[in-house]
Write a protein that holds these residues in place. Structure first.
Motif, short mmCIF file in Angstrom:
data_model
loop_
_atom_site.label_atom_id
_atom_site.label_comp_id
_atom_site.label_asym_id
_atom_site.label_seq_id
_atom_site.Cartn_x
_atom_site.Cartn_y
_atom_site.Cartn_z
N VAL A 1 -11.46 17.04 17.82
CA VAL A 1 -11.01 17.13 19.19
C VAL A 1 -10.13 15.73 19.34
N VAL A 2 -11.00 14.69 18.94
CA VAL A 2 -10.08 13.41 18.95
C VAL A 2 -8.90 13.37 18.44
N GLU A 3 -8.70 14.06 17.25
CA GLU A 3 -7.26 13.95 16.72
C GLU A 3 -6.21 14.71 17.42
N LEU A 4 -6.70 16.07 18.26
CA LEU A 4 -5.93 16.68 18.99
C LEU A 4 -5.25 15.78 20.27
N VAL A 5 -5.76 14.93 20.54
CA VAL A 5 -5.09 14.19 21.59
C VAL A 5 -4.30 13.02 21.24
N MET A 6 -4.50 12.52 20.10
CA MET A 6 -3.62 11.63 19.51
C MET A 6 -2.25 12.04 19.09
N VAL A 7 -1.43 11.91 19.79
CA VAL A 7 0.04 12.18 19.79
C VAL A 7 1.15 11.17 20.35
N ASP A 8 2.14 11.24 19.72
CA ASP A 8 3.02 10.22 20.28
C ASP A 8 4.14 10.76 21.41
N GLY A 9 4.87 9.88 21.96
CA GLY A 9 6.00 10.26 22.74
C GLY A 9 5.84 9.70 24.17
N GLY A 10 6.49 10.28 25.04
CA GLY A 10 6.47 9.86 26.47
C GLY A 10 5.14 10.74 27.05
N PRO A 11 4.78 10.31 28.25
CA PRO A 11 3.60 10.94 28.94
C PRO A 11 3.71 12.51 28.75
N ASP A 12 4.81 12.94 29.64
CA ASP A 12 4.94 14.45 29.48
C ASP A 12 4.99 15.07 28.25
N GLU A 13 5.93 14.38 27.26
CA GLU A 13 5.45 15.02 25.86
C GLU A 13 4.32 15.00 25.12
N ARG A 14 3.55 14.12 25.60
CA ARG A 14 1.89 14.02 25.04
C ARG A 14 1.29 15.09 25.78
N LEU A 15 1.51 15.16 26.81
CA LEU A 15 0.57 16.13 27.55
C LEU A 15 1.03 17.58 27.27
N ALA A 16 2.20 17.83 26.73
CA ALA A 16 2.46 19.17 26.60
C ALA A 16 1.95 19.46 25.17
N ALA A 17 2.23 18.40 24.37
CA ALA A 17 1.61 18.61 22.96
C ALA A 17 0.14 18.88 22.88
N ILE A 18 -0.67 17.92 23.67
CA ILE A 18 -1.95 18.11 23.68
C ILE A 18 -2.49 19.63 24.01
N ILE A 19 -1.99 20.16 25.16
CA ILE A 19 -1.98 21.43 25.64
C ILE A 19 -1.77 22.44 24.63
N ASP A 20 -0.59 22.20 23.89
CA ASP A 20 -0.25 23.22 22.80
C ASP A 20 -1.26 23.20 21.68
N ARG A 21 -1.71 22.07 21.36
CA ARG A 21 -2.50 21.64 20.10
C ARG A 21 -3.71 22.13 20.34
N ARG B 1 -23.10 8.63 17.92
CA ARG B 1 -22.45 7.80 16.79
C ARG B 1 -20.93 8.02 16.88
N LYS B 2 -20.33 8.89 17.43
CA LYS B 2 -18.94 8.76 17.66
C LYS B 2 -18.34 8.04 18.87
N GLU B 3 -19.22 7.18 19.33
CA GLU B 3 -18.92 6.64 20.69
C GLU B 3 -17.45 6.08 20.82
N GLU B 4 -17.18 5.14 19.68
CA GLU B 4 -15.82 4.76 19.63
C GLU B 4 -14.74 5.62 19.79
N ARG B 5 -14.69 6.74 18.95
CA ARG B 5 -13.59 7.80 19.03
C ARG B 5 -13.82 8.49 20.40
N VAL B 6 -15.00 9.04 20.55
CA VAL B 6 -14.99 9.53 22.03
C VAL B 6 -14.02 8.83 23.16
#
Length: 213
Positions: free
Chosen positions: A63-83, A117-122
């Motif tokens: 789940v954490v990996e899905l939101v770790m994307v690069d780009g501008g805010p709109d690009e990131r949001l679109a990528a997160i939705i798609d992923r 245990r995954k507090e930092e990543r969450v």
């Protein structure tokens, strides 16, 4: 070879938990499905508790990996939705299993422990989304983070339950419109099923075996 054996055990455990639930699954079924000895399973995972713990920890990492994307805010949001949508479609069996473990009275404490245990990543996931919404000018980035995750987790639930009936592409376009992202590029899954008005869950035999990671 050791890593392959460990992966076979986890895949088998995922399948058996998805089919039988945590309480109904037995170590013998898992070893048979994995094609390994009980001694080898115990070497990596002394019991069902440890298997669930590992599967839930992997789920949170994913789940954490899905939101770790690069780009501008709109690009990131679109990528997160798609992923998120694509992951939900391609791992529907994984999602069904995870939902049962997260919500089950016997296994919810294991999820809570894995999350702790995954507090930092969450927290990094939450911060990444809040930063994204702050860049988009949201008045309350924390609330927007909670809303987005609630919407996407609801979509994941629906895809897990209703599988091929779920109109993924239409929901994708609706999410893009909701956040002012324009039209999506291309297709994630191909054509949507025709609208039928109401979705109904398939039986276990119709749904087929759980997807493997």
């Amino acid at each position: 070879m050791r890593e392959q054996s460990r992966e076979r055990i986890l895949v088998a455990a995922l399948e058996v938990f998805a089919e039988k639930g945590y309480q109904g699954a037995t170590v013998s079924e898992i070893t048979t499905r994995a094609g390994v000895s009980r001694g080898l399973l115990n070497y990596y995972f002394p019991g069902k508790h440890q298997l669930v713990d590992e599967l839930l920890a992997r789920y949170l990492d994913g789940v954490v990996e899905l939101v770790m994307v690069d780009g501008g805010p709109d690009e990131r949001l679109a990528a997160i939705i798609d992923r998120v949508l694509l992951a939900a479609v391609t791992t529907a069996g994984v999602q069904r299993m995870t939902l049962s473990l997260v919500l089950g009275p016997a296994t919810h404490p294991l999820f809570a422990a894995a999350e702790a245990r995954k507090e930092e990543r969450v927290a990094a996931l939450e911060d990444a989304l809040r930063s994204l919404f702050a860049e988009r000018g949201a008045a309350d980035p924390a609330l927007e983070e909670v809303l987005l995750r609630s919407v996407l987790e609801g979509v994941i639930f629906k895809i897990a339950v209703y599988a091929g009936q779920y109109p993924v592409e239409r929901i994708r376009r609706r999410l893009y419109a909701l956040y002012g992202l324009g039209e999506p590029v291309g297709s994630l899954t191909g054509s949507d099923p025709p609208p039928v008005g109401r979705m109904r869950a398939a039986s276990a035999t119709e749904a087929g075996p759980a997807d493997t990671p």
